[in-house]
Design a protein around this motif. Structure first.
Motif: not given
Length: 176
Positions: A112-122, A138-143, A96-99
């Motif tokens: 559907v967009l792939r979030i660049e980098g880790a969202v390590t905090e809200p 919506g936002a989803a995590g890996a699992r 998916a395209p990066a965002w």
């Protein structure tokens, strides 16, 4: 964006209603559905025990949409109710395209967009929609299953919080 041929892991097609068994995998995957019929198209994920999950795609007439398969559950089949020919493609979210949540992005329709980098905090981001119909983000995590960020009818402009661990952003919108 739709997955390029080399990015598609599985393709299923048919005409009319059908239940399609799929190989189990435990990560969210990009789900691209297209329908050429004049009536309704509804695709629903089924768990290993046949339990129905939230609809993956719902179209009226010809069109296409994007979403997530395995959004918080493991699917073993996709149940399709359709009036006419349809195709389903499943791809890794890595395609998916990066965002970047700190940067803006414009678009129209589903994404559907792939979030660049880790969202390590809200992380607070601004979402704007200028369409007349529904916008769902919506936002989803890996699992993990998706967190509903926006579900509004008509124009929307406001801050929303991406939860920690978010890796995928889904948008279903009628406008930009």
């Amino acid at each position: 964006w739709t997955p390029a041929a080399q990015e598609v892991l599985w393709t299923f097609s048919g005409t009319g209603s059908e239940t399609v068994p799929i190989d189990a995998f435990d990560e969210p995957m990009v789900f691209h559905a297209s329908h050429e019929g004049s009536g309704t198209f509804l695709a629903t994920g089924l768990g290993p025990d046949g339990d129905r999950r939230a609809p993956l795609a719902h179209l009226w007439g010809p069109g296409s949409t994007l979403g997530l398969l395995n959004d918080g559950y493991v699917a073993s089949a996709v149940e399709v109710e359709a009036e006419g020919p349809w195709t389903i493609e499943v791809a890794s979210p890595a395609s998916a395209p990066a965002w970047d949540p700190q940067a803006g992005i414009d678009g129209t329709g589903p994404a559907v967009l792939r979030i660049e980098g880790a969202v390590t905090e809200p992380t607070t981001v601004r979402i704007t929609h200028d369409g007349d119909s529904n916008v769902v983000v919506g936002a989803a995590g890996a699992r993990t299953s998706s967190s509903l960020l926006v579900n509004e009818i008509g124009a929307f402009d406001g801050p929303v919080v991406l939860p920690t661990g978010s890796r995928i952003l889904t948008v279903d919108a009628s406008g930009g």
